[in-house]
Structure formats: C-alpha cells, structure tokens
Enzyme design. Structure first.
Site, mmCIF file in Angstrom:
data_model
loop_
_atom_site.group_PDB
_atom_site.id
_atom_site.type_symbol
_atom_site.label_atom_id
_atom_site.label_comp_id
_atom_site.label_asym_id
_atom_site.label_seq_id
_atom_site.Cartn_x
_atom_site.Cartn_y
_atom_site.Cartn_z
ATOM 1 N N ASN A 43 0.653 -1.239 0.155
ATOM 2 C CA ASN A 43 -0.335 0.090 -0.067
ATOM 3 C C ASN A 43 0.789 1.046 -0.072
ATOM 4 O O ASN A 43 0.413 2.284 -0.505
ATOM 5 C CB ASN A 43 -0.988 -0.167 1.276
ATOM 6 C CG ASN A 43 -0.441 0.179 2.616
ATOM 7 O OD1 ASN A 43 0.738 -0.557 2.751
ATOM 8 N ND2 ASN A 43 -1.389 0.148 3.502
ATOM 9 N N GLU B 190 4.449 -3.367 12.419
ATOM 10 C CA GLU B 190 3.326 -2.349 12.163
ATOM 11 C C GLU B 190 2.232 -3.238 11.465
ATOM 12 O O GLU B 190 2.609 -3.487 10.640
ATOM 13 C CB GLU B 190 4.054 -1.389 11.160
ATOM 14 C CG GLU B 190 5.260 -0.469 11.722
ATOM 15 C CD GLU B 190 4.577 0.437 12.820
ATOM 16 O OE1 GLU B 190 3.531 0.802 12.854
ATOM 17 O OE2 GLU B 190 5.782 0.869 13.471
ATOM 18 N N CYS C 178 -3.125 1.705 6.567
ATOM 19 C CA CYS C 178 -3.579 1.230 7.951
ATOM 20 C C CYS C 178 -4.147 2.026 8.928
ATOM 21 O O CYS C 178 -4.476 1.858 9.652
ATOM 22 C CB CYS C 178 -2.141 0.861 8.602
ATOM 23 S SG CYS C 178 -1.093 2.154 8.712
HETATM 24 P P1 NAP Z 1 0.123 -8.894 4.007
HETATM 25 O O1 NAP Z 1 -0.481 -9.772 3.325
HETATM 26 O O2 NAP Z 1 0.429 -9.199 5.529
HETATM 27 O O3 NAP Z 1 1.802 -8.719 3.487
HETATM 28 C C1 NAP Z 1 2.610 -7.924 3.873
HETATM 29 C C2 NAP Z 1 4.161 -8.391 3.428
HETATM 30 O O4 NAP Z 1 3.902 -9.632 3.950
HETATM 31 C C3 NAP Z 1 4.065 -8.556 1.949
HETATM 32 O O5 NAP Z 1 5.700 -8.343 1.617
HETATM 33 C C4 NAP Z 1 3.874 -10.110 1.806
HETATM 34 O O6 NAP Z 1 4.431 -10.557 0.725
HETATM 35 C C5 NAP Z 1 4.307 -10.770 3.216
HETATM 36 N N1 NAP Z 1 3.781 -11.910 3.374
HETATM 37 C C6 NAP Z 1 2.409 -12.481 3.424
HETATM 38 N N2 NAP Z 1 2.601 -13.621 3.859
HETATM 39 C C7 NAP Z 1 3.735 -13.897 4.255
HETATM 40 C C8 NAP Z 1 4.557 -15.056 4.904
HETATM 41 N N3 NAP Z 1 3.828 -16.196 5.477
HETATM 42 N N4 NAP Z 1 5.624 -15.256 5.166
HETATM 43 C C9 NAP Z 1 6.228 -13.990 5.116
HETATM 44 N N5 NAP Z 1 5.922 -12.671 4.438
HETATM 45 C C10 NAP Z 1 4.713 -12.823 4.058
HETATM 46 O O7 NAP Z 1 -0.422 -7.287 4.165
HETATM 47 P P2 NAP Z 1 -0.902 -6.452 2.830
HETATM 48 O O8 NAP Z 1 -2.342 -6.925 2.737
HETATM 49 O O9 NAP Z 1 0.305 -6.392 1.974
HETATM 50 O O10 NAP Z 1 -0.661 -5.179 3.692
HETATM 51 C C11 NAP Z 1 -1.926 -4.455 4.145
HETATM 52 C C12 NAP Z 1 -1.736 -4.520 5.726
HETATM 53 O O11 NAP Z 1 -0.824 -4.029 5.994
HETATM 54 C C13 NAP Z 1 -2.928 -4.110 6.548
HETATM 55 O O12 NAP Z 1 -3.433 -4.782 7.534
HETATM 56 C C14 NAP Z 1 -2.477 -2.711 6.982
HETATM 57 O O13 NAP Z 1 -3.116 -2.100 8.053
HETATM 58 C C15 NAP Z 1 -1.169 -3.092 7.263
HETATM 59 N N6 NAP Z 1 -0.271 -1.833 7.266
HETATM 60 C C16 NAP Z 1 0.249 -1.479 8.613
HETATM 61 C C17 NAP Z 1 1.014 -0.282 8.718
HETATM 62 C C18 NAP Z 1 1.539 0.345 9.890
HETATM 63 O O14 NAP Z 1 2.100 0.739 9.856
HETATM 64 N N7 NAP Z 1 0.993 -0.086 11.046
HETATM 65 C C19 NAP Z 1 1.384 0.472 7.457
HETATM 66 C C20 NAP Z 1 0.816 0.096 6.153
HETATM 67 C C21 NAP Z 1 0.040 -1.101 6.017
HETATM 68 P P3 NAP Z 1 3.648 -10.918 -0.636
HETATM 69 O O15 NAP Z 1 3.137 -9.622 -1.164
HETATM 70 O O16 NAP Z 1 4.672 -11.554 -1.481
HETATM 71 O O17 NAP Z 1 2.729 -11.831 -0.317
#
Ligand code: NAP
Length: 481
Positions: free
Chosen positions: A160, A259, A293
């Site tokens: 994102n 995060e 987020c």
């Molecule tokens: P996500 O599905 O958790 O993916 C985030 C990252 O983790 C991606 O690089 C993804 O790789 C990787 N990943 C997924 N499964 C994994 C596994 N089993 N082992 C290792 N890495 C893995 O989250 P998203 O949908 O991309 O992002 C949205 C989420 O991020 C929302 O919940 C949002 O609130 C949160 N967010 C939080 C913040 C904060 O600062 N608190 C900021 C921005 C976003 P792939 O893409 O290759 O699957």
C-alpha cells in the site's frame, strides 16, 4: 507488455533483477508486475527465492563490520546523497509507484516526498546517538552506556506504500550502522528496486542494502525471520501474517518491530467544526482508496452525513496518471470482492446504503465510493479492517459511551477526534487506547514523530527518536579504576 521506459526520464530506475551483495541478480523464474488500473503487464522481474534471501543475508552480514564502524557523520553523508537522488527523481519514482500500485499521481508524489523525509531525518538523527554517564554505586567503578547498531536487519513490507514503508525501516537501520535486506510485496517490487538503484548510485557500500522480491513470501520470510545472522526483523503488514512471523522470530529470539493492521474510530462530537471534520474524514478514509493502515474504519457522529456524502460523490475514479483522478483502483480483484462482500453482509444485517455499493466501469479493480449508515458495532464491518473506499457511519449518545465503543477492538493503531472543546478533546485523546490519536486533523504521519500501534496493531515505533532507538542496543560498560 507496456513500454515502461516511455513513462520515465531516467531509465536507470527501471530494474528487473534483485539487488544482492552489490550485484543485480537474475532468476530462472519471473514475477509478473501488473498495473491494477488497466490490468496491463508492466514488467517481468526476477522471481527471487529463499536461496537468494540467504545470499542477501550473507552479504549484509559481511558488510556489517565496516559499515557499523563508520562514523555517524560518514553514514549521514551517504544517506543524504541517497535522499537527494530520490528528490531529483521524484516524478519518475511517483509515476512508477502509480503504475504498479494504482494511487493517483498527486498521492504518489506525496508518498515519495514523505518516504524521502525519513532518510533525511535519520541521516541527521544518527549523529545524536548519545550514551550516558551514570552516577556510580561504587567509588572504585565508573559506569556508562554506549549505543551500538543491532546488526543485520531484515524487512518485509506491504504494497500500500511501496516506497515509504521501505524508507521508514531502511533509513534508521542504515543510519544506526545496521545493514539491511528488504522483501517488498510481490505486487509492488519496482518501487523497491528503483530505491535500491538510487542507493547504489549514492554510494551505499556493497551489501549494506539488499532487495529480494519474489513470489515465495513464506520461503523468503522464513530465512529473514530465522537465519541466526539476522539480529532484528521489522515488518509492516497484516496482523495475521505478523503473528506468524513473530512466532518464527522466536526461534532465535530476534528483536522485532511490527506495524500491523488497524480499526480506526473517527469520532465527531456535536461541538466539532463539521466542514473541518468532513475534510479530515475524507483525507483519512479515501486516501489510497481507503487502503492505509490508519484509514478511518468506524465513523461515530451526531450530525447528518450530507456533507460527507457530497464530497464522496465528487471523487473522480480513474487511472492514477490521468489528470483529475482522486480515487484509484484497489490493488487486486480479491480486495474488491472482499469490500463488496462486507457491504452486502452489512446491508443484509440492516445497514442503510446511502451511496455506492457497486463496481465501476473503469476496470475490474475499481469500486465505487460507498457510504453506509445505520450501522452497529456487532457487524463484521465494524470489527475488521475495511481497506477500501467504504465509509461506515454509526451514531452515539455521549462521550463515555463513544470512548468505550471506540476502544472495544483488538486493534490499537490510530484514532481521530473532532471537537472544538479543549477540555473534552484532552479527555478523549487520553482515554483512547491507540498508539496515535489525531485531534482535529486527518493526516498526521511525519518522520519526526513516532508512528506505531498498541494491542494487536503492533510493537515498536517508526519515525522520531523512538524509531531510531529500535535499531540500537544499549551496552552497559563498567570500568574498575
Ligand atoms: P500482508 O498480506 O500481511 O503482506 C505484507 C507483506 O508480508 C508482503 O510483503 C507479503 O508478501 C508478506 N507476506 C505475506 N505472507 C507472508 C508469509 N507467510 N511469510 C512472510 N511474508 C509474508 O499485508 P498486505 O495486505 O500487503 O498489507 C496490508 C496490511 O498492512 C493491512 O493490514 C495494513 O493495516 C497493514 N499496514 C500497516 C501499517 C502500519 O504502519 N501499522 C502500514 C501499512 C500497512 P507478498 O506480497 O509476496 O504476499
């Protein structure tokens, strides 16, 4: 495949191989990167593997002694060159970001500037890694502390904010004297690789920064969380994946920053400036098509929502590179289906659909700005992170009730309060159980302040002096005299 070079002035930014130990490395398999607005293929990049991740960790480990021994001033000089190159290439970086992520160009430019500001801030802040002299307990001893970089840092980042989520981690780590390995999201690797190309040009030494993009997130992730040479793991992404990665880190007791997701309440009291509240709500709810987020998830109001509805109706959906676009696509089709499912379920449970609730003709990843009223806390939509252009409104009676309802979530990232009553504003800001509370403001994140959540929204902070501290160990030194 789209001819990406026609969108860029500086074609050196277009990298399709991973960056490991100072080399751009190909791979037998390819990862296809698409434009979420048009569905066009943008690039095919090297599909990095767990073996690549191991080599990247080895390179970062080998580079650590020399980089960590440099003075803070020397590290700052390199980081400032990196910052300057990003500033010089901001339009290209923003176009690349819009193409692979979908957000409107103005927002992408904002992200590039915001991401770069972390590099500038931490380049300055690393000169102030002071230790302490401690009044001794024993006249024959002298006590002090020094701060030292933790070592190799591994990072996994989401789609994102494909630029800023990397700089928020890599800049403080590198500034502290750590070396880094980054795994960007599979949907948005081009921004990560472009950042790396600029880091290389800026003179970051071989092995200090490495990027491994690949479709095998689990395999790459296992290396980044379990390799004993890694001292710290930092993650931005969803709470379920964060929990899994925390378990993996436990095997070698790594330092961790997490995060994770949010479920932000946006509370509008009867004494709020309604126009200001609507602008703030639009900024937090509709930015990046609701995919942040800190996006507002639950709106609590006394007043009518006519003004909010009017501003939502004025949003212009389209490709992020088209002039006037204020609402881009969601990242992929399953995100659209998920949001639509939440709307249908809420309506079936009694919510009122004020506007939207349907797909848009611009492409399969576009969803209409949607407003639901007549909501209640038990609906799934009030408990889960929405991540879409969907505003969900509930009413409330009084201050105590709305605070209790706002806090009634396992998340604790961001919350918003709109009130002109200073006493109430102070009371409510203190009572909200969230890592960050914005009062009479919709956009609040900055490199100079600590960003992060409590409860299941995370551990640790990014930005500010707290963000720097995450990458140091404090060593206690006791000298007999
Ligand atoms: P996500 O599905 O958790 O993916 C985030 C990252 O983790 C991606 O690089 C993804 O790789 C990787 N990943 C997924 N499964 C994994 C596994 N089993 N082992 C290792 N890495 C893995 O989250 P998203 O949908 O991309 O992002 C949205 C989420 O991020 C929302 O919940 C949002 O609130 C949160 N967010 C939080 C913040 C904060 O600062 N608190 C900021 C921005 C976003 P792939 O893409 O290759 O699957």
């Amino acid at each position: 495949m789209m001819e990406l070079t026609s969108y860029l002035k500086n074609n050196d930014l277009l990298k399709t191989e991973n960056f490991i130990g100072g080399d751009w490395r190909g791979a037998p398999d390819k990862l296809v990167v698409t434009d979420p607005a048009s569905g066009a293929v943008l690039a095919e990049i090297a599909d990095g593997s767990a073996a690549d991740a191991e080599q990247a960790v080895a390179a970062a480990h080998a580079a650590f002694p020399e980089w960590s021994r440099k003075t803070a001033g020397e590290r700052a000089a390199v980081l400032k060159r990196w910052y300057q190159r990003i500033v010089d290439n901001r339009e290209d970086l923003a176009r690349l970001l819009t193409l692979e992520q979908g957000k409107p160009l103005a927002e992408a430019l904002g992200e590039i500037d915001y991401g770069a500001s972390y590099i500038e801030w931490f380049a300055e802040e690393c000169r102030r890694a002071y230790g302490q002299t401690i009044p001794t307990h024993n006249p024959a001893m002298r006590l002090s502390t020094i701060r030292q970089p933790v070592g190799v840092v591994t990072c996994i980042t989401p789609w994102n904010f494909p630029n800023a989520m990397i700089t928020r981690k890599a800049a403080p780590a590198l500034a502290a004297g750590c070396t880094v390995v980054i795994k960007p999201a599979a949907e948005t690797p081009l921004s990560a690789l472009a950042l790396c190309a600029l880091a290389e040009q800026a003179g970051l030494p071989v092995g200090t920064i490495n990027v491994v993009a690949g479709s095998d997130a689990a395999g790459i992730g296992r290396v980044l969380t379990q390799d004993p040479r890694v001292a710290k793991f930092t993650f931005t992404g969803s709470t379920p994946v964060g929990k899994l990665l925390m378990q993996q880190c436990a095997s070698t007791v790594k330092k961790m920053s997490m995060e994770l997701g949010g479920n932000a309440p946006f509370i509008v009291f009867e004494d709020a400036d309604i126009d200001e509240a609507v602008s703030a709500c639009m900024a937090t709810k509709m930015r990046n098509a609701g995919q942040t987020c800190v996006s507002t998830n639950r709106i609590y109001v006394h007043a009518s929502v006519d003004k909010l509805q009017a501003q939502m109706a004025a949003l212009k959906s389209g490709h992020g590179l088209e002039g006037g676009t204020t609402l881009g696509p969601l990242i992929f089709r399953r995100a659209v289906d998920r949001v639509h499912g939440l709307v249908e379920e809420a309506v079936a449970c009694g919510a009122k659909l004020q506007m939207g609730g349907d797909f848009l003709p611009q492409g399969e990843n576009f969803y209409a700005p949607t407003l639901l009223t007549n909501m209640h806390d038990e609906m799934r939509i009030a408990r889960e992170e929405i991540f879409g252009p969907l505003a969900v409104v509930q009413s409330f009676r009084d201050e105590d009730e709305v605070i209790a309802r706002a806090n009634n979530t396992s998340f604790g990232l961001a919350a918003y309060v709109m009130s002109e009553n200073i006493r109430r504003a102070n009371r409510v800001v203190e009572a909200l159980e969230f890592g960050m509370v914005a009062c009479n403001a919709g956009v609040f994140s900055t490199a100079v302040a600590p960003f992060g959540g409590i409860k299941e929204s995370g551990i640790g902070r990014e930005g500010g002096v707290e963000g720097m501290a995450e990458f140091y160990e404090t060593k206690y030194c006791c000298h007999g005299v």
